[in-house]
Design an enzyme around this catalytic site. Structure first.
Site, PDB file in Angstrom:
ATOM      1  N   LYS A  92       2.477  -9.532  17.270  1.00  0.00           N
ATOM      2  CA  LYS A  92       1.502  -8.825  18.113  1.00  0.00           C
ATOM      3  C   LYS A  92       0.888  -9.747  19.147  1.00  0.00           C
ATOM      4  O   LYS A  92       0.725  -9.374  20.308  1.00  0.00           O
ATOM      5  CB  LYS A  92       0.381  -8.232  17.263  1.00  0.00           C
ATOM      6  CG  LYS A  92       0.818  -7.694  15.929  1.00  0.00           C
ATOM      7  CD  LYS A  92       1.283  -6.271  15.981  1.00  0.00           C
ATOM      8  CE  LYS A  92       2.137  -6.002  14.769  1.00  0.00           C
ATOM      9  NZ  LYS A  92       2.252  -4.649  14.361  1.00  0.00           N
ATOM     10  N   TRP A 149      -1.389  -2.274   4.380  1.00  0.00           N
ATOM     11  CA  TRP A 149      -0.105  -2.130   5.065  1.00  0.00           C
ATOM     12  C   TRP A 149       0.916  -1.715   4.001  1.00  0.00           C
ATOM     13  O   TRP A 149       1.061  -2.405   2.988  1.00  0.00           O
ATOM     14  CB  TRP A 149       0.264  -3.478   5.695  1.00  0.00           C
ATOM     15  CG  TRP A 149       1.543  -3.497   6.461  1.00  0.00           C
ATOM     16  CD1 TRP A 149       1.978  -2.591   7.381  1.00  0.00           C
ATOM     17  CD2 TRP A 149       2.556  -4.515   6.389  1.00  0.00           C
ATOM     18  NE1 TRP A 149       3.199  -2.971   7.890  1.00  0.00           N
ATOM     19  CE2 TRP A 149       3.566  -4.150   7.303  1.00  0.00           C
ATOM     20  CE3 TRP A 149       2.698  -5.687   5.652  1.00  0.00           C
ATOM     21  CZ2 TRP A 149       4.709  -4.919   7.499  1.00  0.00           C
ATOM     22  CZ3 TRP A 149       3.834  -6.461   5.848  1.00  0.00           C
ATOM     23  CH2 TRP A 149       4.831  -6.077   6.763  1.00  0.00           C
ATOM     24  N   ASP A 180      -2.948 -12.553   4.811  1.00  0.00           N
ATOM     25  CA  ASP A 180      -1.959 -11.993   5.723  1.00  0.00           C
ATOM     26  C   ASP A 180      -2.622 -11.920   7.091  1.00  0.00           C
ATOM     27  O   ASP A 180      -3.633 -11.231   7.264  1.00  0.00           O
ATOM     28  CB  ASP A 180      -1.533 -10.601   5.237  1.00  0.00           C
ATOM     29  CG  ASP A 180      -0.373 -10.048   6.048  1.00  0.00           C
ATOM     30  OD1 ASP A 180       0.087 -10.731   6.990  1.00  0.00           O
ATOM     31  OD2 ASP A 180       0.071  -8.924   5.759  1.00  0.00           O
TER      32      ASP A 180
HETATM   33  N1  PMP Z   1       1.052  -7.656   7.774  1.00  0.00           N
HETATM   34  C1  PMP Z   1       0.350  -6.698   8.352  1.00  0.00           C
HETATM   35  C2  PMP Z   1      -0.982  -6.345   7.794  1.00  0.00           C
HETATM   36  C3  PMP Z   1       0.856  -6.024   9.463  1.00  0.00           C
HETATM   37  O1  PMP Z   1       0.128  -5.062  10.033  1.00  0.00           O
HETATM   38  C4  PMP Z   1       2.122  -6.388   9.959  1.00  0.00           C
HETATM   39  C5  PMP Z   1       2.685  -5.683  11.144  1.00  0.00           C
HETATM   40  N2  PMP Z   1       2.732  -4.320  11.087  1.00  0.00           N
HETATM   41  C6  PMP Z   1       2.808  -7.414   9.313  1.00  0.00           C
HETATM   42  C7  PMP Z   1       2.243  -8.029   8.230  1.00  0.00           C
HETATM   43  C8  PMP Z   1       4.148  -7.948   9.685  1.00  0.00           C
HETATM   44  O2  PMP Z   1       4.689  -7.690  10.885  1.00  0.00           O
HETATM   45  P1  PMP Z   1       5.888  -8.524  11.460  1.00  0.00           P
HETATM   46  O3  PMP Z   1       6.862  -8.728  10.362  1.00  0.00           O
HETATM   47  O4  PMP Z   1       6.416  -7.698  12.554  1.00  0.00           O
HETATM   48  O5  PMP Z   1       5.305  -9.822  11.913  1.00  0.00           O
END
Ligand code: PMP
Length: 409
Positions: free
Chosen positions: A254, A137, A218
């Site tokens: 998500k 990411w 993560d």
């Molecule tokens: N880590 C990963 C690997 C992700 O794909 C995402 C979302 N794109 C996130 C963290 C964090 O997303 P959010 O801050 O919207 O929870």
């Protein structure tokens, strides 16, 4: 005076730039496979029915106010969130070896953990470099760099098989200095959709144990990958069972469809030892100090929704159902895309489309092919060939497959 004159123009965020271009495109055929947000079969955002229900319950509560949350966030959320990720019967919970802080979604959790490590991962013999999968990411690079931690990468994606480069990954983890920080995607790896198998996870754990590496999980897609919350948390639970000290960044964006509400948690788990509960309490006290200076206290609304669902048996059961709806539709789209490409006789192998899991698929399309898809077919995807599976539906999957067929030939 502040020399603002000297501030250079920064590039636009690639993903948000893609979103903007999609919105400006007036073609009726346009397809958005860029951002990782779930869409229903009509290509519309989906408010989970269970979230609607929880919202209704909250809005009818006459005692609801808008006071500040505590620094560590909504306790009814963080306590259930730790059970959700570690398993309610985890010895780490029983032994009070975990501490949890509500964060600004997953991004905030990664940031807060990064800040904490930048401050405290300084003991003799530890290597402060954070190893990221290649690719990962994109935001990981910026978040760790912003807090002053050096970053390095380990091989992850095998271009030939479009699967895991397991040998390369293991070699890099073995070659990294002892006690490095290793960032692992708990499930549904972004951007590749490629996860280690349970056996491979065990090998990774063995190797990391021998090297005394620090696991940084993560977890942005629990329940979203397989549709099963426990299965998607199994890698984390394996590492906790093995006695690792670790952190988990947990996003509810998500799996609850609470993207913009910024609901998430950071969990710290200590290794089992006689003094583990005290160690954990000290970690909690430092996380609170860091949180206070960063955001004071986290946002309420998404936390209330997630907490309402996690604390009610009937709503929880309904949530699991909603998760299966989302993951099931994505799995259906993987099958549909692969079978259409195979039916068209599109050159190349397409088994990786169904082998990969979660929100994304790394198609293997080249940057030039991606550019043609956008220019000739109004298909929007990141230039590394990643597609968000949730952008496909029964109406556009045929169109997309035909477009891919044309640019691949
Ligand atoms: N880590 C990963 C690997 C992700 O794909 C995402 C979302 N794109 C996130 C963290 C964090 O997303 P959010 O801050 O919207 O929870």
């Amino acid at each position: 005076s502040f020399p603002a004159e000297a501030v250079p123009q920064a590039p636009e965020d690639a993903l948000f730039g893609l979103m903007r271009a999609y919105r400006a495109d007036e073609s009726k055929d346009k397809v958005d496979l860029g951002i990782g947000a779930y869409r229903d079969d009509n290509a519309k955002p989906w408010v989970l029915p269970v979230v609607k229900k929880a919202d209704e319950i909250l809005r009818n509560d006459p005692d609801l106010n808008h006071e500040y949350l505590p620094i560590a966030g909504l306790n009814s959320l963080t306590s259930k969130a730790s059970e959700l990720i570690l398993g309610a019967s985890s010895p780490a919970l029983a032994e009070k070896r975990t501490t949890s802080v509500q964060t600004i979604s997953g991004t905030g959790a990664v940031h807060l953990a990064g800040l904490f490590l930048a401050r405290f991962y300084k003991v003799d013999g530890a290597n402060r470099t954070v190893y990221l999968s290649n690719p990962t990411w994109a935001n990981h690079n910026q978040i760790f760099t912003n807090v002053g931690l050096p970053i390095a990468t380990y091989p992850y994606f095998d271009k030939a098989t479009r699967g895991l480069d397991f040998a390369g990954m293991k070699a890099a983890l073995a070659a990294a200095p002892d006690r490095s920080i290793i960032l692992l995607h708990a499930c549904a790896h972004n951007p590749t959709g490629v996860d280690p198998t349970p056996d491979q996870w065990r090998e990774i754990a063995d190797l990391m144990r021998a090297k005394r590496h620090f696991p940084f999980f993560d977890c942005a897609y629990q329940g979203f990958a397989s549709g099963d919350l426990d299965r998607d948390a199994s890698a984390i639970r394996l590492f906790v069972d093995r006695g690792f000290e670790l952190v988990v960044a947990q996003s509810f964006a998500k799996n609850f469809g609470l993207y913009g509400e910024r609901a998430g948690c950071l969990h710290f788990v200590s290794s089992p030892s006689a003094g583990a509960a005290e160690v954990t309490a000290r970690v909690a006290s430092q996380l609170a100090i860091l949180q206070r200076s960063e955001i004071s206290n986290p946002p309420l609304y998404g936390a209330r929704i997630a907490s309402a669902v996690l604390n009610d048996e009937a709503l929880f059961a309904e949530w699991r159902d909603n998760l299966r709806t989302m993951s099931g539709r994505i799995i259906d789209m993987r099958r549909a895309l692969r079978s259409r490409l195979e039916a068209l006789g599109t050159p190349g192998q397409w088994n990786h489309i169904t082998d990969q899991i979660g929100m994304f698929s790394f198609t293997g399309l080249s940057e030039a092919q991606v550019a043609r898809l956008r220019e000739e077919f109004h298909v929007y995807m990141t230039k590394n060939g990643r597609i968000s599976m949730a952008g496909l539906n029964t109406r556009n999957v045929e169109y997309f497959a035909k477009a891919v067929d044309k640019v691949v030939r």
